[in-house]
Design an enzyme around this catalytic site. Sequence first.
Site, PDB file in Angstrom:
ATOM      1  N   LYS A 130       0.870  -1.188   0.000  1.00 61.93           N
ATOM      2  CA  LYS A 130       0.000   0.000   0.000  1.00 61.93           C
ATOM      3  C   LYS A 130       0.894   1.221   0.000  1.00 61.93           C
ATOM      4  O   LYS A 130       2.018   1.173   0.505  1.00 61.93           O
ATOM      5  CB  LYS A 130      -0.893   0.017   1.243  1.00 61.93           C
ATOM      6  CG  LYS A 130      -2.125   0.866   1.083  1.00 61.93           C
ATOM      7  CD  LYS A 130      -3.204   0.137   0.307  1.00 61.93           C
ATOM      8  CE  LYS A 130      -4.364   1.060  -0.014  1.00 61.93           C
ATOM      9  NZ  LYS A 130      -5.505   0.309  -0.564  1.00 61.93           N
ATOM     10  N   ASP A 170      -6.955   4.381  -4.700  1.00 63.02           N
ATOM     11  CA  ASP A 170      -7.624   4.181  -3.403  1.00 63.02           C
ATOM     12  C   ASP A 170      -8.259   5.535  -3.079  1.00 63.02           C
ATOM     13  O   ASP A 170      -8.472   6.343  -4.009  1.00 63.02           O
ATOM     14  CB  ASP A 170      -6.611   3.736  -2.334  1.00 63.02           C
ATOM     15  CG  ASP A 170      -7.279   3.281  -1.034  1.00 63.02           C
ATOM     16  OD1 ASP A 170      -7.849   2.184  -1.011  1.00 63.02           O
ATOM     17  OD2 ASP A 170      -7.260   4.038  -0.044  1.00 63.02           O
TER      18      ASP A 170
HETATM   19  P1  NDP Z   1     -12.847   7.720  -2.880  1.00 64.17           P
HETATM   20  O1  NDP Z   1     -11.789   8.711  -2.586  1.00 64.17           O
HETATM   21  O2  NDP Z   1     -13.347   7.563  -4.249  1.00 64.17           O
HETATM   22  O3  NDP Z   1     -14.094   7.989  -1.921  1.00 64.17           O
HETATM   23  C1  NDP Z   1     -13.956   7.987  -0.539  1.00 64.17           C
HETATM   24  C2  NDP Z   1     -15.296   8.361   0.068  1.00 64.17           C
HETATM   25  O4  NDP Z   1     -15.216   8.142   1.475  1.00 64.17           O
HETATM   26  C3  NDP Z   1     -15.646   9.822  -0.126  1.00 64.17           C
HETATM   27  O5  NDP Z   1     -17.029   9.952  -0.189  1.00 64.17           O
HETATM   28  C4  NDP Z   1     -15.075  10.448   1.151  1.00 64.17           C
HETATM   29  O6  NDP Z   1     -15.697  11.668   1.531  1.00 64.17           O
HETATM   30  C5  NDP Z   1     -15.401   9.390   2.149  1.00 64.17           C
HETATM   31  N1  NDP Z   1     -14.480   9.499   3.288  1.00 64.17           N
HETATM   32  C6  NDP Z   1     -13.127   9.495   3.230  1.00 64.17           C
HETATM   33  N2  NDP Z   1     -12.614   9.667   4.473  1.00 64.17           N
HETATM   34  C7  NDP Z   1     -13.680   9.770   5.285  1.00 64.17           C
HETATM   35  C8  NDP Z   1     -13.813   9.960   6.679  1.00 64.17           C
HETATM   36  N3  NDP Z   1     -12.735  10.074   7.471  1.00 64.17           N
HETATM   37  N4  NDP Z   1     -15.071  10.005   7.201  1.00 64.17           N
HETATM   38  C9  NDP Z   1     -16.172   9.892   6.407  1.00 64.17           C
HETATM   39  N5  NDP Z   1     -16.100   9.728   5.068  1.00 64.17           N
HETATM   40  C10 NDP Z   1     -14.876   9.665   4.527  1.00 64.17           C
HETATM   41  O7  NDP Z   1     -12.274   6.313  -2.312  1.00 64.17           O
HETATM   42  P2  NDP Z   1     -12.727   4.847  -2.682  1.00 64.17           P
HETATM   43  O8  NDP Z   1     -14.195   4.799  -2.913  1.00 64.17           O
HETATM   44  O9  NDP Z   1     -11.803   4.328  -3.694  1.00 64.17           O
HETATM   45  O10 NDP Z   1     -12.379   4.066  -1.325  1.00 64.17           O
HETATM   46  C11 NDP Z   1     -13.321   3.930  -0.254  1.00 64.17           C
HETATM   47  C12 NDP Z   1     -12.897   2.783   0.642  1.00 64.17           C
HETATM   48  O11 NDP Z   1     -12.830   1.567  -0.137  1.00 64.17           O
HETATM   49  C13 NDP Z   1     -11.518   2.916   1.286  1.00 64.17           C
HETATM   50  O12 NDP Z   1     -11.538   2.276   2.546  1.00 64.17           O
HETATM   51  C14 NDP Z   1     -10.621   2.132   0.334  1.00 64.17           C
HETATM   52  O13 NDP Z   1      -9.440   1.687   0.980  1.00 64.17           O
HETATM   53  C15 NDP Z   1     -11.537   0.977  -0.006  1.00 64.17           C
HETATM   54  N6  NDP Z   1     -11.223   0.259  -1.231  1.00 64.17           N
HETATM   55  C16 NDP Z   1     -11.147   0.896  -2.441  1.00 64.17           C
HETATM   56  C17 NDP Z   1     -10.906   0.169  -3.592  1.00 64.17           C
HETATM   57  C18 NDP Z   1     -10.912   0.795  -4.930  1.00 64.17           C
HETATM   58  O14 NDP Z   1     -10.867   0.041  -5.920  1.00 64.17           O
HETATM   59  N7  NDP Z   1     -10.999   2.094  -5.072  1.00 64.17           N
HETATM   60  C19 NDP Z   1     -10.625  -1.280  -3.529  1.00 64.17           C
HETATM   61  C20 NDP Z   1     -10.816  -1.862  -2.226  1.00 64.17           C
HETATM   62  C21 NDP Z   1     -11.075  -1.102  -1.132  1.00 64.17           C
HETATM   63  P3  NDP Z   1     -14.854  13.048   1.498  1.00 64.17           P
HETATM   64  O15 NDP Z   1     -14.963  13.510   0.080  1.00 64.17           O
HETATM   65  O16 NDP Z   1     -15.566  13.917   2.481  1.00 64.17           O
HETATM   66  O17 NDP Z   1     -13.443  12.737   1.920  1.00 64.17           O
END
Ligand code: NDP
Length: 452
Positions: A130, A170
Amino acid sequence: MSVFTDRYIKNFMAELEARNPGESEFHQAVREVLASVAPCLEEYPYLLENKIMERMVEPERVIIFRVPWMDDAGEIHVNRGFRVQMNSAIGPYKGGIRFHASVNLSIMKFLAFEQTFKNALTTLPMGGAKGGSDFNPRGKSDAEVMRFCQSFMTELQRHIGQDTDVPAGDIGVGGREIGFLFGQYKRLRDEFSGTLTGKGFAWGGSSLRPEATGYGVCYFASQMLATRGESFEGKTVVVSGAGNVAQYAAAKAMRLGAKVVTLSDSDGYIWDPDGLDEEKFAYVQQLKNVIRGRIKEYVQKYPSAKYFGDGAKPWSVKCDIALPCATQNELDAEGARQLVANGCICITEGANMPTTPDAIAIIQEAKLLYSPGKASNAGGVAVSGLEMTQNSIRQKWTPEEVDAHLRRIMSDIHDACTRYGTEEDGYVNYVKGANTAGFLKVAGAMMDQGLV
Ligand code: NDP
């Protein structure tokens, strides 16, 4: 838990915490895996004698580097870059890059550790890693994001390669950032290779990669529901997050006949009692991926929806299925109690480690269907693995072909979870199942390869 297991976990964790002070997320992730696999260690003493667990929690390599960049006003900023190359026993390191203000070594190590087991579960040959930076892309111009990505890759490129380490996206790293990172990698290395995944479709990306994590979450949840004769059809679904994973989990749930009533970001959540439809989904994609707006703007467009601010989480909304798809530790004991009390039957994680340990205990005690992210969100890295394959053979598969692979992989992961996680009363402990299956595969490969 046997006396041996109890004592082993206590001693192991005491040493881990002393060697890695202040890394609370990393401790949390290791403790969960250890609780699942300690019985295996008791059963196979050679794994204990060979200190497999001690080796697994020590990254093979950690790279920390300076990322200087200049904003549009000419001011200089310095961020910190990370790449944790955790375990390469079953393939080249593979894992996403996160850009978020909260990024630190503990979060990088927890994610790399989880990734090792997740990648093992996909059945594809990928090790665990990571990376990321404490850079916050929110509010930055495209030019600033590009300069940051170029500076980040100027150092990272020394440590990665298509047979060494293959990063992906991510939190905070989507198609735009992968494009900037890939462009700089190509320029510095003078090679067009599959070193990054999540690439644009026209330049080496796989069809269905953007959708893969969210779709995979729903394929996995469908399998979980099927164990109780249920499906998404007619169910009410609560989704947290509004990013890549949340968007496609919501879209697939909707297309499987469910009513998706919430989406969120770190400021709050929207509740739409009428549920998402294709038009609203297209609006959310435009809002989040193009305009880069906030989820509260949804209620201006659709006034029958309500917005709850101050960082509110959606867990108090009555639902049948909950899909936490935002970030780590977003679903706590209070949220778990609300879900159980409101009759939720299934919680399938899209994010990595979104549920706190005490919330997991409440959910499992109530015998809800519950799966950890390392099983249910593995579809993203699985399709990244398929992107690597397509790059290697210089071919492109159709969306139907990729979708068929994705469905099979999620089904295989579900089988592995039920094989190792079914308890005496028939309850499937997906945490135990996923951890045990992933651990045994990586441990076996490490044993085969000697003391390295
Ligand atoms: P994005 O950046 O596309 O979206 C993240 C989302 O989560 C946004 O809506 C963001 O809101 C919100 N968020 C982030 N931090 C916080 C927080 N501290 N409290 C509340 N909301 C929060 O990321 P992804 O969708 O790619 O990733 C989301 C999750 O999925 C993560 O845990 C990631 O590790 C996991 N993941 C992702 C994969 C992928 O293919 N992308 C694969 C496997 C797992 P805001 O805009 O306010 O920050």
